[in-house]
Design an enzyme around this catalytic site. Structure first.
Site, PDB file in Angstrom:
ATOM      1  N   ASN A   1      62.185  -1.211  24.336  1.00  0.00           N
ATOM      2  CA  ASN A   1      61.823  -0.761  25.678  1.00  0.00           C
ATOM      3  C   ASN A   1      60.972  -1.835  26.316  1.00  0.00           C
ATOM      4  O   ASN A   1      60.201  -2.514  25.631  1.00  0.00           O
ATOM      5  CB  ASN A   1      61.028   0.549  25.583  1.00  0.00           C
ATOM      6  CG  ASN A   1      60.779   1.205  26.934  1.00  0.00           C
ATOM      7  OD1 ASN A   1      61.339   0.793  27.952  1.00  0.00           O
ATOM      8  ND2 ASN A   1      59.947   2.224  26.942  1.00  0.00           N
TER       9      ASN A   1
ATOM     10  N   HIS B   1      57.997  -2.565  29.056  1.00  0.00           N
ATOM     11  CA  HIS B   1      56.899  -1.855  29.712  1.00  0.00           C
ATOM     12  C   HIS B   1      56.117  -2.850  30.582  1.00  0.00           C
ATOM     13  O   HIS B   1      55.787  -3.943  30.114  1.00  0.00           O
ATOM     14  CB  HIS B   1      55.984  -1.250  28.635  1.00  0.00           C
ATOM     15  CG  HIS B   1      54.777  -0.582  29.195  1.00  0.00           C
ATOM     16  ND1 HIS B   1      54.846   0.480  30.064  1.00  0.00           N
ATOM     17  CD2 HIS B   1      53.457  -0.844  29.028  1.00  0.00           C
ATOM     18  CE1 HIS B   1      53.624   0.846  30.406  1.00  0.00           C
ATOM     19  NE2 HIS B   1      52.773   0.062  29.791  1.00  0.00           N
TER      20      HIS B   1
ATOM     21  N   ARG C   1      64.626  20.209  26.010  1.00  0.00           N
ATOM     22  CA  ARG C   1      64.433  18.763  25.892  1.00  0.00           C
ATOM     23  C   ARG C   1      65.094  18.241  24.614  1.00  0.00           C
ATOM     24  O   ARG C   1      65.703  17.174  24.596  1.00  0.00           O
ATOM     25  CB  ARG C   1      62.919  18.531  25.856  1.00  0.00           C
ATOM     26  CG  ARG C   1      62.491  17.118  25.887  1.00  0.00           C
ATOM     27  CD  ARG C   1      62.616  16.569  27.277  1.00  0.00           C
ATOM     28  NE  ARG C   1      62.236  15.185  27.230  1.00  0.00           N
ATOM     29  CZ  ARG C   1      61.608  14.559  28.197  1.00  0.00           C
ATOM     30  NH1 ARG C   1      61.328  15.155  29.309  1.00  0.00           N
ATOM     31  NH2 ARG C   1      61.288  13.294  28.066  1.00  0.00           N
TER      32      ARG C   1
ATOM     33  N   ASP D   1      59.095   3.754  19.229  1.00  0.00           N
ATOM     34  CA  ASP D   1      58.747   4.745  18.211  1.00  0.00           C
ATOM     35  C   ASP D   1      58.442   6.062  18.928  1.00  0.00           C
ATOM     36  O   ASP D   1      58.729   6.205  20.113  1.00  0.00           O
ATOM     37  CB  ASP D   1      57.605   4.253  17.306  1.00  0.00           C
ATOM     38  CG  ASP D   1      56.295   4.089  18.060  1.00  0.00           C
ATOM     39  OD1 ASP D   1      56.189   4.532  19.232  1.00  0.00           O
ATOM     40  OD2 ASP D   1      55.345   3.534  17.469  1.00  0.00           O
ATOM     41  N   ALA D   2      57.828   7.003  18.217  1.00  0.00           N
ATOM     42  CA  ALA D   2      57.642   8.334  18.803  1.00  0.00           C
ATOM     43  C   ALA D   2      56.498   8.387  19.821  1.00  0.00           C
ATOM     44  O   ALA D   2      56.335   9.394  20.516  1.00  0.00           O
ATOM     45  CB  ALA D   2      57.404   9.353  17.693  1.00  0.00           C
ATOM     46  N   GLY D   3      55.723   7.324  19.930  1.00  0.00           N
ATOM     47  CA  GLY D   3      54.588   7.330  20.845  1.00  0.00           C
ATOM     48  C   GLY D   3      54.964   6.871  22.244  1.00  0.00           C
ATOM     49  O   GLY D   3      56.125   6.565  22.530  1.00  0.00           O
TER      50      GLY D   3
ATOM     51  N   ASP E   1      54.780   4.004  24.520  1.00  0.00           N
ATOM     52  CA  ASP E   1      54.573   2.549  24.600  1.00  0.00           C
ATOM     53  C   ASP E   1      53.725   2.017  23.443  1.00  0.00           C
ATOM     54  O   ASP E   1      52.932   1.083  23.627  1.00  0.00           O
ATOM     55  CB  ASP E   1      53.947   2.166  25.960  1.00  0.00           C
ATOM     56  CG  ASP E   1      54.807   2.625  27.123  1.00  0.00           C
ATOM     57  OD1 ASP E   1      56.046   2.601  26.998  1.00  0.00           O
ATOM     58  OD2 ASP E   1      54.243   3.030  28.163  1.00  0.00           O
TER      59      ASP E   1
HETATM   60  C1  GAR Z   1      60.292  -2.200  35.020  1.00  0.00           C
HETATM   61  O1  GAR Z   1      59.151  -2.892  35.465  1.00  0.00           O
HETATM   62  C2  GAR Z   1      60.017  -1.502  33.709  1.00  0.00           C
HETATM   63  O2  GAR Z   1      59.128  -2.187  32.873  1.00  0.00           O
HETATM   64  C3  GAR Z   1      59.397  -0.226  34.187  1.00  0.00           C
HETATM   65  O3  GAR Z   1      60.157   0.145  35.288  1.00  0.00           O
HETATM   66  C4  GAR Z   1      60.641  -1.036  35.942  1.00  0.00           C
HETATM   67  C5  GAR Z   1      62.125  -0.870  36.120  1.00  0.00           C
HETATM   68  O4  GAR Z   1      62.641  -1.811  37.011  1.00  0.00           O
HETATM   69  N1  GAR Z   1      59.396   0.753  33.144  1.00  0.00           N
HETATM   70  C6  GAR Z   1      58.414   1.619  32.941  1.00  0.00           C
HETATM   71  O5  GAR Z   1      57.423   1.702  33.642  1.00  0.00           O
HETATM   72  C7  GAR Z   1      58.649   2.547  31.759  1.00  0.00           C
HETATM   73  N2  GAR Z   1      57.449   3.212  31.410  1.00  0.00           N
HETATM   74  P1  GAR Z   1      64.209  -1.990  37.174  1.00  0.00           P
HETATM   75  O6  GAR Z   1      64.816  -0.598  37.328  1.00  0.00           O
HETATM   76  O7  GAR Z   1      64.371  -2.806  38.427  1.00  0.00           O
HETATM   77  O8  GAR Z   1      64.736  -2.704  35.956  1.00  0.00           O
END
Ligand code: GAR
Length: 205
Positions: free
Chosen positions: A111, A113, A69, A145-147, A149
């Site tokens: 990012n 979420h 990884r 960050d490292a966490g 969300d």
């Molecule tokens: C979005 O809703 C984004 O927030 C989520 O995936 C979807 C992607 O949609 N991300 C997560 O859940 C990350 N933990 P998209 O591919 O159509 O942009």
């Protein structure tokens, strides 16, 4: 003299509708940012196809093609760095970035979420919000960050949870609001700058 556009590298893992919203917004020179490359952790996804159709460079780096990884993370950081981004946007990127990536791009990676942080972190924001029974949920744009969300929040948008919602209908409503938030906020970050002061993020330098 006007500033050159902010260089964005966008990382995706799936449908790429958030990426598409950024590509569409960036077609206007007044937006202040351009998508210079799109990367993924897998091949054959619509997110990469959207980038290709828009004439944007793409790459895919799979964890399984690397020894560990950490090696994948280092390769990702190196590849992203080759595009000299000012800002990296994780838009539906379903991997956690690691130490090397954060050493290179910490403080300038955001990012999105699909939940209102700090509630419902992780891979299943809409499912978890629905199961909990909250009446509003939404999306959060944060500095990675490292966490999981946990980073400092740049913007949030709220949508109602309807009685008849399924995970799919709720996620779709979130995504409509999420795309608008992402485009608006990334554009402001590009045009106005931003400051991260511990947990507080201020747009406008
Ligand atoms: C979005 O809703 C984004 O927030 C989520 O995936 C979807 C992607 O949609 N991300 C997560 O859940 C990350 N933990 P998209 O591919 O159509 O942009």
């Amino acid at each position: 003299m006007s500033q050159p556009p902010t260089r964005l590298v966008v990382l995706v893992s799936g449908a790429g509708s958030n990426l598409q919203a950024l590509i569409d917004a960036a077609a206007d020179p007044g937006y202040g940012a351009q998508v210079v490359a799109v990367g993924a952790d897998r091949d054959g996804i619509e997110g990469l196809a959207r980038a290709e159709r828009a004439g944007i460079e793409t790459f895919a780096l799979r964890v399984s093609d690397h020894e560990s990884r950490a090696e994948w993370d280092a390769a990702l950081a190196e590849r992203v760095a080759s595009y000299r981004p000012d800002l990296v946007v994780l838009a539906g990127f379903m991997k956690l970035v690691g130490d090397d990536f954060l050493a290179a791009f910490g403080g300038r990676t955001v990012n999105t979420h699909p939940a209102l942080s700090p509630s419902f972190p992780g891979m299943h924001g809409p499912r978890d919000a629905l199961a909990y029974g909250v009446k509003v949920t939404g999306a959060t744009l944060f500095v990675v960050d490292a966490g999981v969300d946990t980073g400092a929040i740049v913007a949030q948008t709220v949508v109602p949870v309807e009685d008849a919602d399924t995970v799919e209908t709720l996620h779709e409503r979130i995504k409509v609001a999420e795309r608008a938030m992402l485009v608006d906020t990334v554009g402001r970050m590009a045009r106005e700058g931003f400051v991260v002061d511990e947990r507080r993020v201020r747009l406008g330098g």
